[in-house]
Design a protein around this motif. Sequence first.
Motif, PDB file in Angstrom:
ATOM      1  N   ARG B 130       0.853  -1.194   0.000  1.00  0.00           N
ATOM      2  CA  ARG B 130       0.000   0.000   0.000  1.00  0.00           C
ATOM      3  C   ARG B 130       0.889   1.244   0.000  1.00  0.00           C
ATOM      4  O   ARG B 130       0.620   2.208  -0.709  1.00  0.00           O
ATOM      5  CB  ARG B 130      -0.898  -0.013   1.239  1.00  0.00           C
ATOM      6  N   ALA B 134       0.771   3.667  -3.164  1.00  0.00           N
ATOM      7  CA  ALA B 134      -0.044   4.866  -2.929  1.00  0.00           C
ATOM      8  C   ALA B 134       0.491   5.954  -3.850  1.00  0.00           C
ATOM      9  O   ALA B 134       1.672   6.280  -3.802  1.00  0.00           O
ATOM     10  CB  ALA B 134       0.047   5.291  -1.473  1.00  0.00           C
ATOM     11  N   PRO B 135      -0.361   6.513  -4.722  1.00  0.00           N
ATOM     12  CA  PRO B 135       0.174   7.339  -5.807  1.00  0.00           C
ATOM     13  C   PRO B 135       0.560   8.763  -5.403  1.00  0.00           C
ATOM     14  O   PRO B 135       1.363   9.394  -6.074  1.00  0.00           O
ATOM     15  CB  PRO B 135      -0.974   7.373  -6.809  1.00  0.00           C
ATOM     16  N   GLY B 136      -0.026   9.293  -4.324  1.00  0.00           N
ATOM     17  CA  GLY B 136       0.177  10.709  -4.030  1.00  0.00           C
ATOM     18  C   GLY B 136      -0.592  11.560  -5.018  1.00  0.00           C
ATOM     19  O   GLY B 136      -1.374  11.058  -5.825  1.00  0.00           O
ATOM     20  N   ILE B 137      -0.388  12.878  -4.949  1.00  0.00           N
ATOM     21  CA  ILE B 137      -1.041  13.775  -5.911  1.00  0.00           C
ATOM     22  C   ILE B 137       0.038  14.308  -6.838  1.00  0.00           C
ATOM     23  O   ILE B 137       1.222  14.190  -6.538  1.00  0.00           O
ATOM     24  CB  ILE B 137      -1.793  14.909  -5.188  1.00  0.00           C
ATOM     25  N   TYR B 140       2.853  16.190  -5.419  1.00  0.00           N
ATOM     26  CA  TYR B 140       3.607  15.458  -4.391  1.00  0.00           C
ATOM     27  C   TYR B 140       3.461  13.953  -4.608  1.00  0.00           C
ATOM     28  O   TYR B 140       2.649  13.315  -3.956  1.00  0.00           O
ATOM     29  CB  TYR B 140       3.075  15.803  -2.999  1.00  0.00           C
ATOM     30  N   GLN B 142       4.126   9.944  -4.352  1.00  0.00           N
ATOM     31  CA  GLN B 142       4.579   9.100  -3.250  1.00  0.00           C
ATOM     32  C   GLN B 142       5.026   7.767  -3.793  1.00  0.00           C
ATOM     33  O   GLN B 142       4.788   7.440  -4.945  1.00  0.00           O
ATOM     34  CB  GLN B 142       3.407   8.814  -2.300  1.00  0.00           C
ATOM     35  N   ARG B 159      -1.901   6.011 -11.442  1.00  0.00           N
ATOM     36  CA  ARG B 159      -2.672   6.106 -10.207  1.00  0.00           C
ATOM     37  C   ARG B 159      -2.822   4.744  -9.514  1.00  0.00           C
ATOM     38  O   ARG B 159      -3.476   4.640  -8.478  1.00  0.00           O
ATOM     39  CB  ARG B 159      -4.026   6.739 -10.473  1.00  0.00           C
ATOM     40  N   PHE B 161      -3.570   1.590  -7.623  1.00  0.00           N
ATOM     41  CA  PHE B 161      -4.815   0.947  -7.178  1.00  0.00           C
ATOM     42  C   PHE B 161      -5.960   1.940  -6.969  1.00  0.00           C
ATOM     43  O   PHE B 161      -7.060   1.554  -6.624  1.00  0.00           O
ATOM     44  CB  PHE B 161      -4.602   0.077  -5.930  1.00  0.00           C
ATOM     45  N   VAL B 162      -5.728   3.248  -7.155  1.00  0.00           N
ATOM     46  CA  VAL B 162      -6.890   4.135  -7.150  1.00  0.00           C
ATOM     47  C   VAL B 162      -7.289   4.529  -8.574  1.00  0.00           C
ATOM     48  O   VAL B 162      -8.117   5.402  -8.774  1.00  0.00           O
ATOM     49  CB  VAL B 162      -6.691   5.400  -6.276  1.00  0.00           C
ATOM     50  N   ILE B 164      -9.217   4.256 -12.068  1.00  0.00           N
ATOM     51  CA  ILE B 164     -10.556   3.734 -12.391  1.00  0.00           C
ATOM     52  C   ILE B 164     -10.632   3.301 -13.848  1.00  0.00           C
ATOM     53  O   ILE B 164     -11.706   3.065 -14.388  1.00  0.00           O
ATOM     54  CB  ILE B 164     -11.651   4.773 -12.098  1.00  0.00           C
ATOM     55  N   GLY B 256     -11.729   0.098  -2.821  1.00  0.00           N
ATOM     56  CA  GLY B 256     -11.224   0.939  -3.906  1.00  0.00           C
ATOM     57  C   GLY B 256     -12.269   1.853  -4.510  1.00  0.00           C
ATOM     58  O   GLY B 256     -13.467   1.662  -4.298  1.00  0.00           O
ATOM     59  N   PRO B 257     -11.829   2.838  -5.296  1.00  0.00           N
ATOM     60  CA  PRO B 257     -12.785   3.748  -5.919  1.00  0.00           C
ATOM     61  C   PRO B 257     -13.617   2.978  -6.941  1.00  0.00           C
ATOM     62  O   PRO B 257     -13.084   2.126  -7.651  1.00  0.00           O
ATOM     63  CB  PRO B 257     -11.896   4.784  -6.608  1.00  0.00           C
TER      64      PRO B 257
END
Lengths: 412, 310
Positions: B130, B134-137, B140, B142, B159, B161-162, B164, B256-257
Amino acid sequence: MKRITTILLCIAVGLAVLGVPAAVGAVTGKLEIVHWWTAGGEGEALDAIAALFESLYPEVELIGASVAGGAGTVAKGVLQTRILAGNPPDSFQVHAGMEVRGHILAGVLEPITDLLDPAVFPKAVLDLCGYEGEVYCVPINVHRPNTLWVNKEIVDELGIAIPTLSDFDVFVAACEKAKAAGYVPLALGEAWTVNHLFGSVLLGALGPDGYRGLWDGSVPFTDPGVTLALERMKTLVGYANVDHAALSWDAAAQMLVDGKAVFNIMGDWAEGYFKAKGWEPGVDFVWASAPGTRGSFILCIDAFGVPKDAANKEAARAWVKTIASIEAQDIFNPVKGSVPSRSGADKSLYDVYLIWSMNDFATSELVPSLAHGGVLEALAGDIGDIINIFVTKPDVAGAQGSLNRAAIDAGL
Amino acid sequence: MIKERTKEKLISIGLVSPTVLAIGIFVYGFIGWTIKLSFSDWNTFAKLLKGKFKFVGLSNYIKLLFQDPRFPSDLWNTLFFTILFLLGCVTLGIILALLLDRGLKGSIIFQNIYLFPMAVAFVVTGTAWRWIFAPGISAYPQGINLLFSKLGLDALRWRWFVSIEHIGPFNLALIPVVIAATWQLSGYTMAMCLAGLRGIPSQLIEAAQVDGASGWQVFWGVKFPLLRPIILSAMIILGHISLKIFDLVFSMTGSGPNLAVDVPALYMFETTFERLRYARGAAIAIIMLIMVSFIIIPYLISSMKREAKK
């Protein structure tokens, strides 16, 4: 044959000897309480109230059985199993609202109306704690989920006026400004925090009476207010961080602390988080009612009741009586970061945010929470799924249809 | 002599019966109970506690399969996850085993390195991956996105695992989860295949080489056919893990989304313990049991036949 009889006799005697002290122990005053307060501040808050209880009832041994796990999901599983087995703890933590209603309808709890003074508790709170005129659990605290948290440094820099942020259109304009300046306007987290946000948005779009009506079936989900709420939700999610599904609520709050994001809509446990990160309330961060919800206060209430099958009912009644007192609530709440569920608090014990929340609690319309056991669990869960799909596929009509079907499926 | 044999038989029955009894109650008894529950209307705590059984036929199943916004996508996700996961574990396992089988110096160290992730719980794997995915924005990044942007490979930022994005019903957000699961369990297929390779008599390979077979031909013509039963059992073990996967997804991504990484076990947990729809949760459990039995039962039948032949 004779030998087997002897052995059986020995076992029987052994069991009897072992059983006797256990039975005596129960009547001499062990009080077992199941709760899910395991994180930093909340554990200390419970210890403080336990110390008060032990000084009032020195002959009772208080055993706090904590079951860790987000918002009590794990604890609830353990509790249900114990209740089914006819072996409930003497008292247990439960959210006021439909969550405790489930226990009342199942006949798990007994009325404790005689243990509290109904004059000092708001009627809306007692309604959530009871059923048909009887009170079944004592509310120990009140958290406020519909709160907007603001990074003060950034809004000052952008020249955004804070007092009017609770107005939805003003808030959207502020988000636009923040976005243009390169900030993430609204810090958002994983699925349940999206549902939490939707609770505030529904309240804002329907007003307190319409919002309350959704949960008892008097207002259908086909109401135009729900359409407006979905439209607003679509707007707000457009201002949120794209990676929100990967963040827990506290990671989203951290985006404010790191100066990446400007706003966050979260319950006031976020205040404890900000303070733990060295932020000063009123200086580094400020707050307001979530956009559209000024004058309304969503209730997230932890309560304790007395099960009918409790082993030590006397001690359990003493416990709920204690936590109904203002002394106990004034010990518990400043540490927990919530406000008392009743009047008469000594405001000097609370910080500037909690005093604001307390005043708001005394004067606002009080409504149940969507994401914290206030409404039917099955419906709240289904709404969470629908909104989780909606934020990626913003089909307003489709989502409204699904919401309506979910309400019907939940029996409204 | 005959008496001796009867005694032995009695002892063995005595030794086996506690296990049979325990399994009978705690596995088959509870499967039966769950089936019964799934045909009831116990979808609130009060109904469960009152325990008055009301038969509602297949209505819990019908609701899930035909009227539920979530369950059908769970099934697609499971299918996609299982295919990718099996493919990943088996290919990687065979490649690693072939490399290690060459007996180079230090291969024992690698053998252990590849096997170690298996000793880690899925919850730990999920938490660690995770952080990685985790992709960050965009301002920023990550995790792995931060690495890509430091290396100047911004084109590879995603992106994860978030995400779509999807191809038909297949959600691409599952790929990071498949990577985590493959990382954890390809060591297992490697160990199985390595044992298989070590068990191939060297005469067979030498004979093929004498006949002038290339390395590739030796693999396809000799090694792979001999490995096939081993790969099949590894796939069955991995397949039933993947159909029931819960802890990895729960700790790594949640649903997830857009429910892009949702799986039936996760939905079962939430339905039963958060929404208190016990009967519907039981129906999900039974559907999962049926899916797993599609894999396990043919395997059991074929292995029983093999036993009988022996």
